[in-house]
Write a protein that holds these residues in place. Structure first.
Motif, PDB file in Angstrom:
ATOM      1  N   ILE A   1      26.818  70.417  25.537  1.00 32.04           N
ATOM      2  CA  ILE A   1      26.219  71.754  25.467  1.00 32.04           C
ATOM      3  C   ILE A   1      25.122  71.954  26.504  1.00 32.04           C
ATOM      4  O   ILE A   1      24.570  73.051  26.615  1.00 32.04           O
ATOM      5  N   GLY A   2      24.778  70.921  27.248  1.00 27.28           N
ATOM      6  CA  GLY A   2      23.837  71.062  28.354  1.00 27.28           C
ATOM      7  C   GLY A   2      22.403  71.356  27.961  1.00 27.28           C
ATOM      8  O   GLY A   2      21.618  71.810  28.794  1.00 27.28           O
ATOM      9  N   LYS A   3      22.037  71.051  26.736  1.00 24.94           N
ATOM     10  CA  LYS A   3      20.687  71.381  26.258  1.00 24.94           C
ATOM     11  C   LYS A   3      19.653  70.381  26.750  1.00 24.94           C
ATOM     12  O   LYS A   3      18.492  70.726  26.975  1.00 24.94           O
ATOM     13  N   LYS A   4      20.050  69.127  26.872  1.00 29.65           N
ATOM     14  CA  LYS A   4      19.131  68.078  27.312  1.00 29.65           C
ATOM     15  C   LYS A   4      19.677  67.433  28.586  1.00 29.65           C
ATOM     16  O   LYS A   4      20.834  67.646  28.961  1.00 29.65           O
ATOM     17  N   ALA A   5      18.838  66.634  29.222  1.00 31.73           N
ATOM     18  CA  ALA A   5      19.252  65.951  30.454  1.00 31.73           C
ATOM     19  C   ALA A   5      20.466  65.070  30.189  1.00 31.73           C
ATOM     20  O   ALA A   5      20.569  64.472  29.126  1.00 31.73           O
ATOM     21  N   PRO A   6      21.426  65.004  31.140  1.00 31.52           N
ATOM     22  CA  PRO A   6      21.394  65.605  32.473  1.00 31.52           C
ATOM     23  C   PRO A   6      21.897  67.043  32.544  1.00 31.52           C
ATOM     24  O   PRO A   6      22.158  67.539  33.642  1.00 31.52           O
ATOM     25  N   GLY A   7      22.044  67.708  31.422  1.00 35.11           N
ATOM     26  CA  GLY A   7      22.367  69.132  31.416  1.00 35.11           C
ATOM     27  C   GLY A   7      23.766  69.457  31.890  1.00 35.11           C
ATOM     28  O   GLY A   7      23.960  70.370  32.690  1.00 35.11           O
ATOM     29  N   ARG A   8      24.751  68.729  31.384  1.00 37.69           N
ATOM     30  CA  ARG A   8      26.137  68.944  31.791  1.00 37.69           C
ATOM     31  C   ARG A   8      26.919  69.642  30.676  1.00 37.69           C
ATOM     32  O   ARG A   8      26.797  69.290  29.505  1.00 37.69           O
ATOM     33  N   CYS A   9      27.736  70.623  31.052  1.00 37.19           N
ATOM     34  CA  CYS A   9      28.600  71.316  30.098  1.00 37.19           C
ATOM     35  C   CYS A   9      29.534  72.241  30.863  1.00 37.19           C
ATOM     36  O   CYS A   9      29.395  72.430  32.076  1.00 37.19           O
ATOM     37  N   SER A  10      30.488  72.831  30.150  1.00 37.23           N
ATOM     38  CA  SER A  10      31.393  73.823  30.744  1.00 37.23           C
ATOM     39  C   SER A  10      30.759  75.200  30.687  1.00 37.23           C
ATOM     40  O   SER A  10      29.883  75.470  29.854  1.00 37.23           O
ATOM     41  N   LYS A  11      31.211  76.092  31.550  1.00 33.32           N
ATOM     42  CA  LYS A  11      30.624  77.425  31.653  1.00 33.32           C
ATOM     43  C   LYS A  11      30.811  78.248  30.383  1.00 33.32           C
ATOM     44  O   LYS A  11      30.058  79.188  30.127  1.00 33.32           O
ATOM     45  N   TYR A  12      31.825  77.928  29.575  1.00 31.97           N
ATOM     46  CA  TYR A  12      32.088  78.738  28.384  1.00 31.97           C
ATOM     47  C   TYR A  12      31.194  78.387  27.191  1.00 31.97           C
ATOM     48  O   TYR A  12      31.264  79.031  26.150  1.00 31.97           O
ATOM     49  N   ILE A  13      30.352  77.383  27.312  1.00 33.37           N
ATOM     50  CA  ILE A  13      29.465  77.001  26.214  1.00 33.37           C
ATOM     51  C   ILE A  13      28.372  78.056  26.048  1.00 33.37           C
ATOM     52  O   ILE A  13      27.694  78.434  27.010  1.00 33.37           O
ATOM     53  N   LYS A  14      28.183  78.527  24.816  1.00 26.06           N
ATOM     54  CA  LYS A  14      27.162  79.525  24.540  1.00 26.06           C
ATOM     55  C   LYS A  14      25.772  78.967  24.817  1.00 26.06           C
ATOM     56  O   LYS A  14      25.531  77.780  24.684  1.00 26.06           O
ATOM     57  N   GLU A  15      24.859  79.839  25.150  1.00 23.77           N
ATOM     58  CA  GLU A  15      23.439  79.552  25.377  1.00 23.77           C
ATOM     59  C   GLU A  15      23.173  78.817  26.687  1.00 23.77           C
ATOM     60  O   GLU A  15      22.368  79.241  27.486  1.00 23.77           O
ATOM     61  N   HIS A  16      23.878  77.681  26.920  1.00 20.52           N
ATOM     62  CA  HIS A  16      23.514  76.860  28.080  1.00 20.52           C
ATOM     63  C   HIS A  16      24.584  76.823  29.165  1.00 20.52           C
ATOM     64  O   HIS A  16      24.355  76.240  30.227  1.00 20.52           O
ATOM     65  N   GLY A  17      25.756  77.411  28.903  1.00 21.21           N
ATOM     66  CA  GLY A  17      26.848  77.328  29.859  1.00 21.21           C
ATOM     67  C   GLY A  17      26.494  77.818  31.247  1.00 21.21           C
ATOM     68  O   GLY A  17      26.876  77.213  32.253  1.00 21.21           O
ATOM     69  N   GLU A  18      25.761  78.914  31.317  1.00 23.45           N
ATOM     70  CA  GLU A  18      25.397  79.475  32.619  1.00 23.45           C
ATOM     71  C   GLU A  18      24.410  78.600  33.376  1.00 23.45           C
ATOM     72  O   GLU A  18      24.266  78.720  34.587  1.00 23.45           O
ATOM     73  N   LEU A  19      23.715  77.727  32.646  1.00 26.88           N
ATOM     74  CA  LEU A  19      22.715  76.859  33.273  1.00 26.88           C
ATOM     75  C   LEU A  19      23.312  75.545  33.765  1.00 26.88           C
ATOM     76  O   LEU A  19      22.688  74.830  34.545  1.00 26.88           O
ATOM     77  N   CYS A  20      24.511  75.203  33.270  1.00 27.27           N
ATOM     78  CA  CYS A  20      25.138  73.940  33.655  1.00 27.27           C
ATOM     79  C   CYS A  20      25.824  74.074  35.008  1.00 27.27           C
ATOM     80  O   CYS A  20      26.689  74.928  35.190  1.00 27.27           O
ATOM     81  N   HIS A  21      25.451  73.229  35.948  1.00 22.79           N
ATOM     82  CA  HIS A  21      26.042  73.263  37.286  1.00 22.79           C
ATOM     83  C   HIS A  21      27.301  72.401  37.364  1.00 22.79           C
ATOM     84  O   HIS A  21      28.085  72.524  38.306  1.00 22.79           O
ATOM     85  N   ALA A  22      27.469  71.496  36.386  1.00 26.21           N
ATOM     86  CA  ALA A  22      28.643  70.627  36.367  1.00 26.21           C
ATOM     87  C   ALA A  22      28.855  70.141  34.945  1.00 26.21           C
ATOM     88  O   ALA A  22      27.971  70.260  34.093  1.00 26.21           O
TER      89      ALA A  22
END
Length: 387
Positions: free
Chosen positions: A63-84
């Motif tokens: 979900i990209g909430k904590k380091a290293p901040g990885r997730c897919s773009k479709y994840i709510k809340e943090h998807g837009e913040l994940c670069h990979a």
């Protein structure tokens, strides 16, 4: 008690091969762990290989909430913040490598002459879950019963069993195999044997409980740990009050001490009555505009109440349910850095004045807890049933 790894992968290893996304981390972690055993094994007799692996794997790689901040773009809340990242895949790879690293580190620990007489385990971080469809009447009736089965055992498999089942029985819970399928890595028979019984105690970080909500609406083209578990969760309120117990204005989570007892009994019954150490339990506050007010910060009656209620629940678990709890760590001694929340979240018994030379101030909870450790509960507390 020393924690070997608390989410702080060296940046060089992240850059070189992706950290825990690569099985190369197993050898590097084991060498590092063995170094700590050789240096401190004659002094330190209780060790934690990994802190909160569920949080590390899911929050960092799903979900990209904590380091290293990885997730897919479709994840709510943090998807837009994940670069990979690749949700629904990487989180399971990371935990798989983490578990294999744990097994090798434990093997090194048990071969360490300096470490003889010591114990080693993992600090897990499960919440307790009650059924979402809990009416006020059902809640009141539920409170009368000391023993009850988990209404969301499937979800607890995905949170606690994910890492406790392999270190107890040598493999992932069947429910995870069924729902994650080919995306869940497989252990070899040799790895299963090395993992089995690879923890001398079960560390538990407990803070709160939530309501479990069955969720069958998921898109197979957008996998994630959340959709794999088929369960959602949320706080729930009845007549404007928390259906569990209470959530004071500044509190970070709902207060439900009975959840600790229920969780411990669940572990006793499902995992062969292991030794359990409460490696974290505490009350966090976001004081907002009052953060610099010593008057507000030091009068932490709610934290004192939280500690009292959870110690009572722990007492019942030990004395009435006969659960093998051998230690308790309150989180935390002083206010500190809380990951992505920075210094806004205050968990300490001591207030740290970040603007004035990090001066520490004793809170009411610290006064009560210090006295409790020396003398036990006071006569007035027992007479008025404050505990």
């Amino acid at each position: 008690m020393v924690t070997i790894f608390h989410w702080d992968t060296p940046q060089d290893l992240e850059d070189e091969y992706g950290g825990f996304l690569s099985d190369r981390i197993i050898k590097d972690y084991t060498e590092y762990a063995n170094f700590t055993f050789q240096e401190y094994g004659h002094k330190v007799k209780h060790w934690i290989t990994f802190n909160e692996p569920w949080v590390f794997s899911r929050a960092g790689y799903d979900i990209g909430k904590k380091a290293p901040g990885r997730c897919s773009k479709y994840i709510k809340e943090h998807g837009e913040l994940c670069h990979a990242g690749r949700s629904g895949f990487e989180t399971y790879i990371v935990s798989h490598n983490l578990l294999l690293a744990h097994a090798d580190a434990v093997e090194a620990f048990r071969s360490c002459e300096k470490c003889k007489g010591g114990k080693i385990g993992i600090a897990h971080s499960p919440a307790w879950f009650e059924p979402h469809e809990l009416s006020q009447e059902e809640h009141e009736e539920h409170e009368k019963h000391e023993e009850h089965e988990s209404p969301a055992a499937h979800l607890i498999d995905f949170i606690l069993g994910w890492h406790l089942n392999p270190t107890t029985h040598g493999d992932y819970p069947q429910s995870m195999k069924d729902h994650v399928g080919h995306r869940l890595p497989k252990f070899t028979e040799a790895q299963k044997q090395k993992l089995k019984n690879s923890a001398d105690f079960v560390g538990i970080n407990y803070y709160t409980s939530l309501f479990a909500l069955h969720d069958e609406e998921h898109d197979p083209l957008k996998p994630s740990w959340q959709s794999d578990s088929l369960i959602d969760w949320e706080p729930r309120y009845v007549d404007r009050f928390s259906a569990f117990n209470s959530k004071p204005d500044f509190a970070r989570v709902e207060v439900y001490a009975n959840g600790l007892r229920s969780l411990l009994k669940y572990i006793k019954d499902k995992y062969n009555n292991p030794e359990i150490i409460i490696t974290e339990n505490g009350y966090g506050e976001d004081l907002g505009e009052h953060d610099t007010s010593l008057v507000v910060a030091l009068s932490d009656e709610h934290r004192k109440y939280y500690i009292q209620k959870h110690l009572l629940s722990l007492n019942q678990a030990i004395c009435e349910d006969k659960i093998n709890v051998t230690g308790y760590f309150l989180w935390s001694l002083m206010d500190n850095f809380e990951w992505q929340d920075g210094y806004n979240a205050r968990f300490g018994l001591y207030y740290v004045d970040y603007k004035n030379n990090l001066t520490r101030h004793e809170k009411k909870s610290a006064q009560w807890y210090s006295n409790f450790l020396l003398t036990g509960p006071s006569e007035s507390e027992l007479e008025h049933d404050e505990l």
